[in-house]
Design a protein around this motif. Structure first.
Motif, PDB file in Angstrom:
ATOM      1  N   GLY A   1      57.255 108.454  16.990  1.00  0.00           N
ATOM      2  CA  GLY A   1      57.446 109.671  17.781  1.00  0.00           C
ATOM      3  C   GLY A   1      58.701 110.420  17.384  1.00  0.00           C
ATOM      4  N   TYR A   2      59.776 109.685  17.113  1.00  0.00           N
ATOM      5  CA  TYR A   2      61.017 110.332  16.688  1.00  0.00           C
ATOM      6  C   TYR A   2      60.830 111.015  15.327  1.00  0.00           C
ATOM      7  N   TYR A   3      60.140 110.335  14.432  1.00  0.00           N
ATOM      8  CA  TYR A   3      59.873 110.904  13.100  1.00  0.00           C
ATOM      9  C   TYR A   3      59.063 112.194  13.246  1.00  0.00           C
ATOM     10  N   TYR A   4      58.003 112.114  14.034  1.00  0.00           N
ATOM     11  CA  TYR A   4      57.145 113.284  14.305  1.00  0.00           C
ATOM     12  C   TYR A   4      57.982 114.421  14.887  1.00  0.00           C
ATOM     13  N   PHE A   5      58.853 114.075  15.841  1.00  0.00           N
ATOM     14  CA  PHE A   5      59.681 115.079  16.514  1.00  0.00           C
ATOM     15  C   PHE A   5      60.627 115.758  15.526  1.00  0.00           C
ATOM     16  N   LEU A   6      61.305 114.977  14.694  1.00  0.00           N
ATOM     17  CA  LEU A   6      62.264 115.545  13.753  1.00  0.00           C
ATOM     18  C   LEU A   6      61.586 116.460  12.730  1.00  0.00           C
ATOM     19  N   MET A   7      60.405 116.047  12.256  1.00  0.00           N
ATOM     20  CA  MET A   7      59.679 116.893  11.301  1.00  0.00           C
ATOM     21  C   MET A   7      59.326 118.236  11.928  1.00  0.00           C
ATOM     22  N   HIS A   8      58.843 118.208  13.157  1.00  0.00           N
ATOM     23  CA  HIS A   8      58.422 119.451  13.806  1.00  0.00           C
ATOM     24  C   HIS A   8      59.610 120.271  14.296  1.00  0.00           C
ATOM     25  N   VAL A   9      60.710 119.611  14.604  1.00  0.00           N
ATOM     26  CA  VAL A   9      61.932 120.369  14.925  1.00  0.00           C
ATOM     27  C   VAL A   9      62.408 121.132  13.694  1.00  0.00           C
ATOM     28  N   ALA A  10      62.328 120.478  12.529  1.00  0.00           N
ATOM     29  CA  ALA A  10      62.690 121.168  11.284  1.00  0.00           C
ATOM     30  C   ALA A  10      61.807 122.396  11.080  1.00  0.00           C
ATOM     31  N   GLY A  11      60.506 122.254  11.365  1.00  0.00           N
ATOM     32  CA  GLY A  11      59.596 123.397  11.270  1.00  0.00           C
ATOM     33  C   GLY A  11      59.942 124.479  12.277  1.00  0.00           C
ATOM     34  N   GLY A  12      60.298 124.061  13.492  1.00  0.00           N
ATOM     35  CA  GLY A  12      60.663 125.027  14.523  1.00  0.00           C
ATOM     36  C   GLY A  12      61.931 125.799  14.171  1.00  0.00           C
ATOM     37  N   LEU A  13      62.924 125.099  13.610  1.00  0.00           N
ATOM     38  CA  LEU A  13      64.162 125.772  13.202  1.00  0.00           C
ATOM     39  C   LEU A  13      63.891 126.762  12.069  1.00  0.00           C
TER      40      LEU A  13
ATOM     41  N   PHE B   1      56.620 113.477  23.156  1.00  0.00           N
ATOM     42  CA  PHE B   1      56.705 112.539  24.272  1.00  0.00           C
ATOM     43  C   PHE B   1      55.396 111.772  24.474  1.00  0.00           C
ATOM     44  N   LEU B   2      54.278 112.411  24.163  1.00  0.00           N
ATOM     45  CA  LEU B   2      52.998 111.699  24.225  1.00  0.00           C
ATOM     46  C   LEU B   2      53.014 110.468  23.333  1.00  0.00           C
ATOM     47  N   ILE B   3      53.609 110.605  22.150  1.00  0.00           N
ATOM     48  CA  ILE B   3      53.671 109.489  21.205  1.00  0.00           C
ATOM     49  C   ILE B   3      54.767 108.503  21.595  1.00  0.00           C
ATOM     50  N   ILE B   4      55.947 109.025  21.925  1.00  0.00           N
ATOM     51  CA  ILE B   4      57.101 108.171  22.219  1.00  0.00           C
ATOM     52  C   ILE B   4      56.871 107.308  23.457  1.00  0.00           C
ATOM     53  N   MET B   5      56.243 107.870  24.495  1.00  0.00           N
ATOM     54  CA  MET B   5      56.086 107.159  25.765  1.00  0.00           C
ATOM     55  C   MET B   5      54.980 106.112  25.758  1.00  0.00           C
ATOM     56  N   THR B   6      54.215 106.034  24.686  1.00  0.00           N
ATOM     57  CA  THR B   6      53.082 105.104  24.669  1.00  0.00           C
ATOM     58  C   THR B   6      53.547 103.657  24.717  1.00  0.00           C
ATOM     59  N   SER B   7      54.427 103.285  23.789  1.00  0.00           N
ATOM     60  CA  SER B   7      54.917 101.899  23.744  1.00  0.00           C
ATOM     61  C   SER B   7      56.145 101.859  22.867  1.00  0.00           C
ATOM     62  N   ASP B   8      56.813 100.694  22.854  1.00  0.00           N
ATOM     63  CA  ASP B   8      57.980 100.526  21.993  1.00  0.00           C
ATOM     64  C   ASP B   8      57.604 100.636  20.518  1.00  0.00           C
ATOM     65  N   VAL B   9      56.365 100.272  20.190  1.00  0.00           N
ATOM     66  CA  VAL B   9      55.909 100.304  18.796  1.00  0.00           C
ATOM     67  C   VAL B   9      55.875 101.727  18.262  1.00  0.00           C
TER      68      VAL B   9
END
Length: 518
Positions: free
Chosen positions: A141-153, A128-136
Motif C-alpha cells: 500500500g505504501y509503494y502504491y501510495f508513493l507511486m501515485h503521489v508522484a503522479g499527482g505531484l 488505504f483500501l490496500i494498507i488497511m487489509t492486513s500487515d502483509v
C-alpha cells in the motif's frame, strides 16, 4: 442535476453512523442504482459554474464522452459492490464508496482544479483500501501510495504551468507542461516503465479490492488522456510498445492475478493508440474499448476471485475447478474470453474494429493485429487450465449468491453489446460510420483468434510452462534502496562536531555557486 459521485460520498458519510450498519445492503443498493439512473438522465451540454476565490471553476460538465464513461463507471460500481458486499468490512465499504465517488467526480469535472482534487482522493482512498487489509499488504500500500503521489505531484506541476501560460483551468488539450501531464497519466495508466505498482498491488490486495481497482484506476487515466493529450501521434507507438511488453510479461506469469494485471497494460495499449490518432473515430473507439474492457476484465477478475474464495489460491492449476464445479462462472469466463479476444459477436470485437478502421499507419495496423493475437494466446492459457487440464483441486466452499449476481449482471451486458454493437452508440449519440458485420471486419476480427489456436497447440509446452527463474527488475525499489543506503552513510558524518558541519555548509555553497555560474 448533480454529479453521480456525490451519491457515493453521501453513502460513505451515512455508513459512519451506527444506525446504518444494519442497513448497509439496502443503502449500497440504493446508492449504486441511483447513480446509474442519474447518469442515464444527464443531458450533454449541461454544466455548473462556480466562482472560487479569484478562479472560475466548472466542477460538473456533461458531454457524450463523459456520460458514457460515467455510465460504465456507475454500472461497474453496482456490479462490484454487489459482488464484494458480503465479504468486505464496513470500513472497506466506506473507502470503496469514496474511491468510486472520486472516479465519477473526475470524469464529470470540467476544470483542472476539480480533476486534481478527485485524482488525489482516488489515491488516498485506494491506498488505504490496500494498507488497511492486513500487515502483509502495508508495504504494498505504501509503494502504491508513493507511486501515485508522484503522479499527482506531476499533474499538479503541469496544472501550474498550464494556468501560468493560459490563465484558466479549462479541461481541454494542454498547451504547456505536456511532459508533466504525460508522467502523471503514464503512472495512472500503468504505462511500461511506470507500471510496477499495478501487478504488485492488484495481486496482493484482497481479490474484491482488486476487482474495484481494476475498474477505475487505469480507466480514469485513459479518460483524462483523451481530454488532455489526444492527437499526439508519437504516443501511439509508445502505446504499442507498452502493449507488447504486457504480452511478454503475461506469458511468464505463474499467478492468474498477475496475468490479468499485465493484460490490462495490453488493453490500455489499444486505448492509447485510438486516442493518439486524435480523430473522432479513434477517440470514440478508445472510449468504447474502455467500456468493453471494464466489462470483460472485471468479469475475469471476479471469476478469479471466485477461484480464490473457493480454493484459497490463484494459481493456474486451481482454475480447473470451474469446468466441473462452477457452471455460472464457467459461462462468464467463456464470454469474457471471447470478448477480450475480439471475436465477432462479442463485445471486444466492436471497439477493436473501430480503432483498426481509424488507423491509416500500416505499422500500427500490424501492431494491433499482433496485440490481438498475443491477447488470444494469453487467454487460451487461461482457458486451457480452466477447462482442459485435469485438476484434482476441491471446492472448499461455495461462492455466495452476491458474487454470482455481480458476475451474471456484467456477463449479460457483454452479450448485449456484442450482439447489438449499436447499443453503445444509441445510448450516447456517439455514432460511427462502420458496418460491423460486413465481410472485411468479420475476417479482421476472427483471424487473430483462429491463428492463435494452432500456435497455442504447437507451442503449448512453452506457453503453459512454469517459469521458475523469472527476471523481475524494479528500478524504483532499487533507487529507494540506494537512497536509503546513501542517506545512512552520510548520516554517520553528522556527529555533532562543528568543523564537519562547517565543511558541509561550505561544500554546499560551492556547489550552488558552480551551478549558477554554468
Amino acid at each position: 442535476m448533480i454529479t453521480p459521485g456525490f451519491l457515493y460520498f453521501i453513502g460513505a458519510i451515512l455508513l459512519l453512523f451506527p444506525v446504518y450498519e444494519k442497513l448497509k445492503y439496502m443503502l449500497s443498493f440504493l446508492v449504486t442504482v441511483a447513480a446509474i439512473i442519474i447518469t442515464l438522465h444527464l443531458i450533454p451540454g449541461y454544466s455548473v459554474q462556480l466562482d472560487f476565490l479569484t478562479f472560475t471553476l466548472v466542477p460538473f460538465k456533461v458531454d457524450n464522452i463523459n456520460k458514457l464513461t460515467g455510465l460504465i463507471f456507475a454500472v461497474g460500481g453496482l456490479a462490484a459492490v454487489i459482488y464484494s458486499i458480503s465479504m468486505c468490512s464496513l470500513s472497506h465499504l466506506r473507502l470503496i464508496f469514496v474511491f468510486i465517488g472520486s472516479a465519477l467526480t473526475a470524469v464529470f469535472s470540467g476544470d483542472l482544479f476539480t480533476l486534481y482534487v478527485a485524482w488525489e482522493l482516488m489515491t488516498i482512498s485506494s491506498s488505504f483500501l490496500i494498507i488497511m487489509t492486513s500487515d502483509v499488504t502495508k508495504k504494498t500500500g505504501y509503494y502504491y501510495f508513493l507511486m501515485h503521489v508522484a503522479g499527482g505531484l506531476s499533474l499538479l506541476w503541469g496544472i501550474f504551468l498550464q494556468y501560468s501560460a493560459t490563465g484558466n483551468f479549462s479541461l481541454n488539450n494542454i498547451e504547456v507542461g505536456i511532459p508533466f501531464f504525460m508522467i502523471a497519466i503514464a503512472i495512472k495508466l500503468a504505462f511500461v516503465g511506470f507500471h510496477t505498482w499495478l501487478p504488485l498491488a492488484y495481486s496482493k490486495a484482497p481479490f474484491y479490492v482488486a476487482v474495484i481497482l481494476s475498474i477505475y484506476t487505469t480507466k480514469v487515466g485513459v479518460y483524462v488522456m483523451s481530454r488532455l493529450l489526444s492527437g499526439i501521434n508519437s504516443l501511439a507507438y509508445a502505446g504499442l510498445i507498452s502493449a507488447l511488453f504486457g504480452i511478454a510479461m503475461s506469458l511468464k506469469q505463474k499467478r492468474v492475478l498477475k496475468l490479468l494485471c499485465y493484460s490490462i497494460i495490453i488493453q490500455v495499449g489499444f486505448m492509447i493508440i485510438g486516442i493518439s490518432i486524435g480523430t473522432t473515430e479513434g477517440i470514440t473507439g478508445a472510449i468504447f474499448h474502455l467500456v468493453n474492457h471494464i466489462l470483460y476484465k472485471t468479469v475475469l477478475f471476479m471469476v478469479v476471485g471466485v477461484v480464490i474464495y473457493t480454493t484459497g489460491k490463484d494459481s493456474f492449476e486451481n482454475l480447473g475447478i470451474m469446468g466441473r464445479k462452477l457452471p455460472i462462472t464457467s459461462i462468464a469466463t467463456f464470454v469474457a474470453f471471447m470478448g477480450i479476444a475480439g471475436v465477432p459477436f462479442f463485445n471486444g470485437y466492436m471497439s477493436k474494429s473501430i480503432i483498426k478502421e481509424a488507423i491509416q499507419d500500416p505499422i500500427l495496423t500490424l501492431g494491433l493485429n499482433v496485440m490481438s493475437f498475443g491477447t488470444c494466446i494469453i487467454f487460451l492459457k487461461f482457458i486451457y487450465y480452466a477447462f482442459f487440464k485435469n485438476s484434482d483441486r476441491k471446492v472448499d466452499k461455495k461462492p455466495p449468491v452476491s458474487m454470482q449476481l455481480g458476475i451474471g449482471f456484467l456477463t449479460v451486458l457483454m452479450l448485449l453489446v456484442g450482439i447489438h454493437p449499436f447499443f453503445l452508440e444509441n445510448l450516447t449519440n456517439m455514432h460511427v460510420d462502420l458496418h460491423y458485420f460486413d465481410k472485411k471486419h468479420l475476417l479482421s476480427g476472427i483471424q487473430p483468434f483462429l491463428w492463435s489456436i494452432p500456435i497455442f497447440i504447437l507451442f503449448k509446452k512453452y506457453i503453459v510452462k512454469n517459469y521458475e527463474r523469472f527476471l523481475y527488475f524494479d528500478i524504483y525499489l532499487n533507487m529507494a534502496k540506494l537512497f536509503m543506503t546513501t542517506g545512512y552513510h552520510l548520516s554517520n558524518y553528522h556527529d555533532g562536531k562543528l568543523n564537519k558541519y562547517l565543511l558541509w555548509a561550505t561544500s554546499t555553497l560551492i556547489i550552488l555557486l558552480l551551478l549558477f555560474m554554468f
